[in-house]
Design a protein around this motif. Structure first.
Motif, PDB file in Angstrom:
ATOM      1  N   ALA A 168       0.827  -1.212   0.000  1.00 32.68           N
ATOM      2  CA  ALA A 168       0.000   0.000   0.000  1.00 32.68           C
ATOM      3  C   ALA A 168       0.858   1.256   0.000  1.00 32.68           C
ATOM      4  O   ALA A 168       0.555   2.230  -0.706  1.00 32.68           O
ATOM      5  CB  ALA A 168      -0.928  -0.002   1.213  1.00 32.68           C
ATOM      6  N   SER A 169       1.934   1.242   0.764  1.00 29.52           N
ATOM      7  CA  SER A 169       2.804   2.422   0.828  1.00 29.52           C
ATOM      8  C   SER A 169       3.479   2.683  -0.511  1.00 29.52           C
ATOM      9  O   SER A 169       3.692   3.841  -0.904  1.00 29.52           O
ATOM     10  CB  SER A 169       3.860   2.245   1.920  1.00 29.52           C
ATOM     11  OG  SER A 169       4.794   1.247   1.562  1.00 29.52           O
ATOM     12  N   TYR A 177       2.911   5.803  -4.978  1.00 26.41           N
ATOM     13  CA  TYR A 177       3.690   6.410  -6.059  1.00 26.41           C
ATOM     14  C   TYR A 177       2.901   6.499  -7.367  1.00 26.41           C
ATOM     15  O   TYR A 177       3.189   7.328  -8.220  1.00 26.41           O
ATOM     16  CB  TYR A 177       4.966   5.592  -6.306  1.00 26.41           C
ATOM     17  CG  TYR A 177       6.087   5.946  -5.369  1.00 26.41           C
ATOM     18  CD1 TYR A 177       6.876   7.062  -5.592  1.00 26.41           C
ATOM     19  CD2 TYR A 177       6.355   5.162  -4.256  1.00 26.41           C
ATOM     20  CE1 TYR A 177       7.915   7.390  -4.730  1.00 26.41           C
ATOM     21  CE2 TYR A 177       7.392   5.475  -3.386  1.00 26.41           C
ATOM     22  CZ  TYR A 177       8.163   6.590  -3.630  1.00 26.41           C
ATOM     23  OH  TYR A 177       9.173   6.923  -2.773  1.00 26.41           O
ATOM     24  N   PHE A 178       1.908   5.624  -7.524  1.00 24.29           N
ATOM     25  CA  PHE A 178       1.208   5.536  -8.801  1.00 24.29           C
ATOM     26  C   PHE A 178      -0.207   6.109  -8.750  1.00 24.29           C
ATOM     27  O   PHE A 178      -0.929   6.031  -9.735  1.00 24.29           O
ATOM     28  CB  PHE A 178       1.146   4.070  -9.246  1.00 24.29           C
ATOM     29  CG  PHE A 178       2.484   3.386  -9.205  1.00 24.29           C
ATOM     30  CD1 PHE A 178       3.443   3.642 -10.166  1.00 24.29           C
ATOM     31  CD2 PHE A 178       2.791   2.500  -8.185  1.00 24.29           C
ATOM     32  CE1 PHE A 178       4.677   3.029 -10.128  1.00 24.29           C
ATOM     33  CE2 PHE A 178       4.028   1.871  -8.130  1.00 24.29           C
ATOM     34  CZ  PHE A 178       4.973   2.139  -9.107  1.00 24.29           C
ATOM     35  N   ASP A 209      -4.485  11.638  -2.749  1.00 19.38           N
ATOM     36  CA  ASP A 209      -4.133  11.108  -1.439  1.00 19.38           C
ATOM     37  C   ASP A 209      -5.198  10.131  -0.928  1.00 19.38           C
ATOM     38  O   ASP A 209      -6.384  10.438  -0.930  1.00 19.38           O
ATOM     39  CB  ASP A 209      -3.968  12.257  -0.436  1.00 19.38           C
ATOM     40  CG  ASP A 209      -3.390  11.778   0.879  1.00 19.38           C
ATOM     41  OD1 ASP A 209      -2.467  10.955   0.836  1.00 19.38           O
ATOM     42  OD2 ASP A 209      -3.870  12.220   1.947  1.00 19.38           O
ATOM     43  N   LEU A 210      -4.747   8.950  -0.492  1.00 14.14           N
ATOM     44  CA  LEU A 210      -5.626   7.952   0.114  1.00 14.14           C
ATOM     45  C   LEU A 210      -4.994   7.444   1.401  1.00 14.14           C
ATOM     46  O   LEU A 210      -3.762   7.416   1.534  1.00 14.14           O
ATOM     47  CB  LEU A 210      -5.849   6.777  -0.842  1.00 14.14           C
ATOM     48  CG  LEU A 210      -6.674   7.042  -2.109  1.00 14.14           C
ATOM     49  CD1 LEU A 210      -6.660   5.803  -3.002  1.00 14.14           C
ATOM     50  CD2 LEU A 210      -8.097   7.429  -1.769  1.00 14.14           C
ATOM     51  N   SER A 211      -5.825   7.052   2.346  1.00 17.11           N
ATOM     52  CA  SER A 211      -5.321   6.550   3.622  1.00 17.11           C
ATOM     53  C   SER A 211      -4.667   5.180   3.437  1.00 17.11           C
ATOM     54  O   SER A 211      -4.909   4.478   2.447  1.00 17.11           O
ATOM     55  CB  SER A 211      -6.461   6.438   4.635  1.00 17.11           C
ATOM     56  OG  SER A 211      -7.383   5.440   4.226  1.00 17.11           O
TER      57      SER A 211
END
Length: 421
Positions: A114-115, A119-120, A124-126
């Motif tokens: 997820a982290s 990059y792709f 912004d998402l949690s």
């Protein structure tokens, strides 16, 4: 005569390539944290000093991973069934350890994936949302496509990963990071280096339990297509040797771009992967950021999907054997996939801060049990009545004995360092 031989040779090559499956899938499971993080850190901290040791570790563990192919092809049963034949306590221990490792490892890999997915994604998402996206993608592939989809995806992941990593290495060789003038390389052969070496070597290329995954995948592959002992061993060797070489490639990247630069390395796998991406961008050029991000993401995503599938298969098989059922249903395996996934999401949602200690616990537990499962694998293939091409010959037996001495020796060193230092 030549005209008749050439099509036959082409047919053999085609059949061998078509048979690639469990070995490549196992490689995708192994090339995760142990390569992206551990191998790169080994190069970053110690330069080229651990190259020989990494190669030796892969050599010494070879017989115990190979045992999954030998036993399954020779007996038409899985390693998990072999553990059950040795005794219910062995199967119970394996099942308990697998339940713990499956949830903690999946949670860690989901957060890792997820982290890197950030990059792709342009918005912004949690972390929990990104983790759900990765997880839903994995489960959709596994539920809809089953083993065939996993097999094809693993081949694609390993192909992209290998090509992208070799391109990155070529660039790094042409443009290595400048080393500080007064830099003196740290020696790994000290008390301070024992912890890093022991854990890294214990998880290189992967815990022995991955051999039970490949055994289950091979059993599944045999249901869909004709698999010979020769093609199964070819597939295993391609995947295993490939992971060993990739470990050296990642070590080389760490040595060329980070060793002697004075950069303080991040301790967590997630933090280190982001640091690695940023370092490439600053050293080689901003254009390389996405190349390294792709390498890192495919490393971890490949491990995530194969770990979910592998653990679900072996736990489903263990449940069948412990409950004395004749067959395992696809529904049971899917329930295990869903259960592992939900538990992993629960850890990310409520216990994210405790994930690193839990992961360290799972890694320590797996490291401690690895020599014993290696011994079990050796006992299984030694006692089983296997065809000559699958039997344990004198050379493989000698290598197995040396490997067991290595694994139990490292375990003794680890126990001494961890609890008596």
């Amino acid at each position: 005569m030549e005209q008749t031989l050439e099509p036959q040779q082409q047919s053999r090559v085609k059949n061998l390539l078509h048979s690639l499956g469990p070995g490549i899938t196992s490689a995708a499971a192994a090339v995760g944290g142990s390569h992206l993080v551990a191998s790169t850190k080994a190069g970053a901290i110690y330069g080229w000093q651990l190259v020989v040791l990494i190669l030796l570790v892969n050599l010494f563990k070879y017989p115990f991973f190979r045992a999954g192919v030998q036993y399954t092809m020779g007996t038409k049963t899985s390693l998990v069934e072999g553990y059950a034949k040795l005794g219910r306590p062995y199967l119970g221990l394996f099942t308990g350890l697998s339940v713990i490792a499956s949830v903690v490892s999946t949670a860690a890999l989901l957060m890792f994936s997820a982290s890197l997915l950030k990059y792709f994604i342009p918005f912004d998402l949690s972390m929990i949302t990104l983790s759900i996206i990765v997880l839903v993608t994995c489960l959709a592939i596994l539920f809809v496509g089953h083993y065939k989809a996993l097999n094809n995806l693993s081949k694609a992941i390993m192909a992209v990963l290998t090509v992208a990593t070799l391109i990155a290495l070529a660039i790094a060789i042409g443009k290595p990071a400048p080393v500080q003038p007064d830099f003196v390389s740290t020696s790994p052969w000290t008390l301070a280096g024992i912890g890093f070496i022991v854990v890294t070597m214990g998880w290189m290329p992967a815990p022995i339990e991955i051999s039970s995954f490949s055994s289950m995948w091979l059993k599944s592959q045999c249901k869909d297509q004709k698999v010979t002992a020769k093609s199964a061993l070819f597939d295993f060797n391609v995947g295993y040797i490939g992971t060993a070489l990739l470990a050296i490639v990642f070590l080389s990247l760490g040595a060329l771009l980070m060793h002697g630069t004075g950069i303080k390395l991040q301790t967590s796998g997630v933090g280190f992967s982001h640091q690695l991406v940023n370092l490439y961008a600053s050293t080689i050029g901003e254009w390389s950021r996405y190349l390294i991000a792709v390498i890192a993401f495919f490393c971890i995503f490949g491990s995530t999907i194969t770990v979910i599938d592998g653990y679900a298969r072996v736990l489903s098989e263990s449940q069948r054997l412990l409950s004395h059922k004749k067959t395992t249903s696809a529904t049971t395996t899917r329930i295990w996939m869903a259960g592992i996934s939900i538990a992993a999401l629960g850890i990310i949602l409520f216990l994210a801060k405790s994930l690193l200690p839990m992961l360290n616990f799972a890694m320590t537990l797996a490291f401690i049990t690895t020599p014993f499962f290696a011994l079990l694998n050796y006992i299984l293939v030694s006692k089983a009545s296997l065809p000559k091409e699958l039997a344990v010959g004198p050379k493989l037996k000698a290598l197995s004995i040396v490997g067991l001495i290595y694994l139990f020796g490292f375990l003794a060193v680890f126990i001494w360092w961890k609890w008596f230092m």
